[in-house]
Motif scaffolding. Structure first.
Motif, PDB file in Angstrom:
ATOM      1  N   ASP A  27       6.115  -6.292   0.173  1.00  0.00           N
ATOM      2  CA  ASP A  27       6.583  -7.111   1.099  1.00  0.00           C
ATOM      3  C   ASP A  27       7.597  -6.683   1.133  1.00  0.00           C
ATOM      4  OD1 ASP A  27       4.737  -8.382   1.892  1.00  0.00           O
ATOM      5  OD2 ASP A  27       4.585 -10.135   0.517  1.00  0.00           O
ATOM      6  N   VAL A  28       8.838  -6.267  -0.731  1.00  0.00           N
ATOM      7  CA  VAL A  28      10.139  -5.673  -0.685  1.00  0.00           C
ATOM      8  C   VAL A  28       9.587  -4.523  -0.277  1.00  0.00           C
ATOM      9  CG1 VAL A  28      11.867  -5.383  -2.404  1.00  0.00           C
ATOM     10  CG2 VAL A  28      10.511  -6.670  -2.645  1.00  0.00           C
ATOM     11  N   PHE A  29       9.056  -3.300  -0.371  1.00  0.00           N
ATOM     12  CA  PHE A  29       9.014  -1.832   0.275  1.00  0.00           C
ATOM     13  C   PHE A  29       8.804  -1.918   1.652  1.00  0.00           C
ATOM     14  CE2 PHE A  29       6.301   1.050   2.349  1.00  0.00           C
ATOM     15  CZ  PHE A  29       7.035   2.091   1.291  1.00  0.00           C
ATOM     16  N   LEU A  30       8.289  -2.703   1.876  1.00  0.00           N
ATOM     17  CA  LEU A  30       8.084  -2.677   3.794  1.00  0.00           C
ATOM     18  C   LEU A  30       8.958  -2.998   4.644  1.00  0.00           C
ATOM     19  CD1 LEU A  30       5.005  -4.434   4.590  1.00  0.00           C
ATOM     20  CD2 LEU A  30       5.302  -2.553   4.168  1.00  0.00           C
ATOM     21  N   ILE A  80       5.089   4.206   5.299  1.00  0.00           N
ATOM     22  CA  ILE A  80       3.896   3.348   4.829  1.00  0.00           C
ATOM     23  C   ILE A  80       2.631   3.347   5.046  1.00  0.00           C
ATOM     24  CG2 ILE A  80       4.265   0.664   5.945  1.00  0.00           C
ATOM     25  CD1 ILE A  80       6.480   0.911   7.244  1.00  0.00           C
ATOM     26  N   GLU A  81       2.057   3.830   5.112  1.00  0.00           N
ATOM     27  CA  GLU A  81       0.397   4.002   5.339  1.00  0.00           C
ATOM     28  C   GLU A  81       0.709   4.654   4.173  1.00  0.00           C
ATOM     29  OE1 GLU A  81      -1.188   4.733   9.123  1.00  0.00           O
ATOM     30  OE2 GLU A  81      -0.127   3.824  10.058  1.00  0.00           O
ATOM     31  N   GLN A  82       0.862   5.983   4.008  1.00  0.00           N
ATOM     32  CA  GLN A  82       0.570   6.527   2.667  1.00  0.00           C
ATOM     33  C   GLN A  82       0.447   5.697   0.878  1.00  0.00           C
ATOM     34  OE1 GLN A  82       2.506  10.680   2.206  1.00  0.00           O
ATOM     35  NE2 GLN A  82       1.924  11.415   0.746  1.00  0.00           N
ATOM     36  N   THR A  83       1.644   5.284   1.199  1.00  0.00           N
ATOM     37  CA  THR A  83       2.237   4.092   0.501  1.00  0.00           C
ATOM     38  C   THR A  83       1.321   3.072   0.138  1.00  0.00           C
ATOM     39  OG1 THR A  83       4.536   4.776   0.900  1.00  0.00           O
ATOM     40  CG2 THR A  83       4.017   2.604  -0.966  1.00  0.00           C
TER      41      THR A  83
END
Length: 285
Positions: A27-30, A80-83
């Motif tokens: 969530d923090v990453f997003l 985002i998707e790759q992570t």
């Protein structure tokens, strides 16, 4: 697989402290990606506008610069998707099953998709602003050099700068011919960007109406189709309003298109609305 027993319930697996920590980290990453994206949009507009002035209103160079920046913005969604695929998912699968993290995958997918739609809207705004800047600059330069061939009085080109046309002199009544430069003629496409930017409100409304139609679940035989029919009626109105206003705005800059407005609207309606409606549950169930 470790961290839980097969006898543990789905909720017990998803409430493990280690798993919850991974969710929080995700969530923090997003949230950081959201902030980075918004800041990037601001910087992108500043950079592209500055580029226009620095390159002496060379629209081709300006659009090339924007294309590069746009690719960088799109890459944020890909990241985002790759992570999730490369880092987040493998760690989560140490604690839960694949079906338990579908909601976490969906969060990233939705944010990535929102980047795409926001870039599309941002592009309309940015290209519209740039096109208007160029247009205003071009008219100013043209009017500085356009004088009556008979009395040398200053003449003014107000809008139709992309094709040759006659301009009457208000001093001696001589009819003069305005001929655009090759550079001006080549980039008449800027009018499309100006027109679309001017009807951005209608663009938002027709997209919202389309999205509402897509929100309906698949209908089965015998289901009430009235709400979906009303949604399509509203979308038709909004889609028609967008294209009508768009082509009307374009014709105000390019008068030769005035007579084609109804035809052009019809073509777009068939392409973007009626074909979609024919494939919808209104006719297929």
């Amino acid at each position: 697989m470790f961290g839980f027993s097969k006898k543990d319930s789905k909720e017990e697996r998803k409430n493990q402290p280690e798993y919850l920590a991974l969710v929080e980290k995700w969530d923090v990453f997003l949230a950081k990606m959201e902030t980075r994206f918004n800041e990037s949009l601001v910087h992108a507009e500043e950079a592209v506008i500055d580029n226009l002035e620095e390159n002496n209103y060379d629209m081709s160079a300006n659009m090339t610069a924007w294309s590069g920046i746009k690719s960088q913005l799109e890459a944020l969604g890909d990241k985002i998707e790759q992570t999730f695929d490369d880092k987040v998912q493998p760690q989560m699968l140490d604690y839960v099953e694949r079906w338990d993290i579908i909601d976490q995958d969906q969060k990233g997918t939705e944010l990535s998709y929102s980047f795409s739609t926001r870039i599309e809207r941002f592009e309309i705004e940015l290209e519209g602003k740039i096109a208007q800047e160029f247009y205003n600059h071009a008219i100013q330069l043209l009017n500085e050099d356009f004088h009556c061939s008979q009395c040398s009085g200053k003449l003014e080109v107000k809008k139709d700068i992309f094709r040759s046309h006659y301009v009457g002199c208000g001093y001696c009544n001589t009819v003069n011919t305005f001929v655009p430069s090759d550079k001006i003629t080549e980039i008449r496409w800027v009018v499309d960007n100006i027109a679309k930017h001017k009807v951005l409100k209608e663009w938002d409304e027709k997209n919202a109406a389309h999205k509402h139609c897509q929100s309906f679940r698949s209908l089965n035989k015998g289901d009430d189709k009235t709400p979906l029919a009303k949604a399509y009626d509203n979308w038709e109105i909004k889609e028609n309003a967008f294209w009508t206003n768009y082509f009307t705005e374009r014709a105000s800059y390019l008068p030769e298109y005035q007579e084609n407005i109804k035809h052009d609207v019809s073509v777009k309606m068939n392409l973007y609305f009626y074909d979609n409606k024919k494939r919808s549950d209104l006719y297929n169930n």
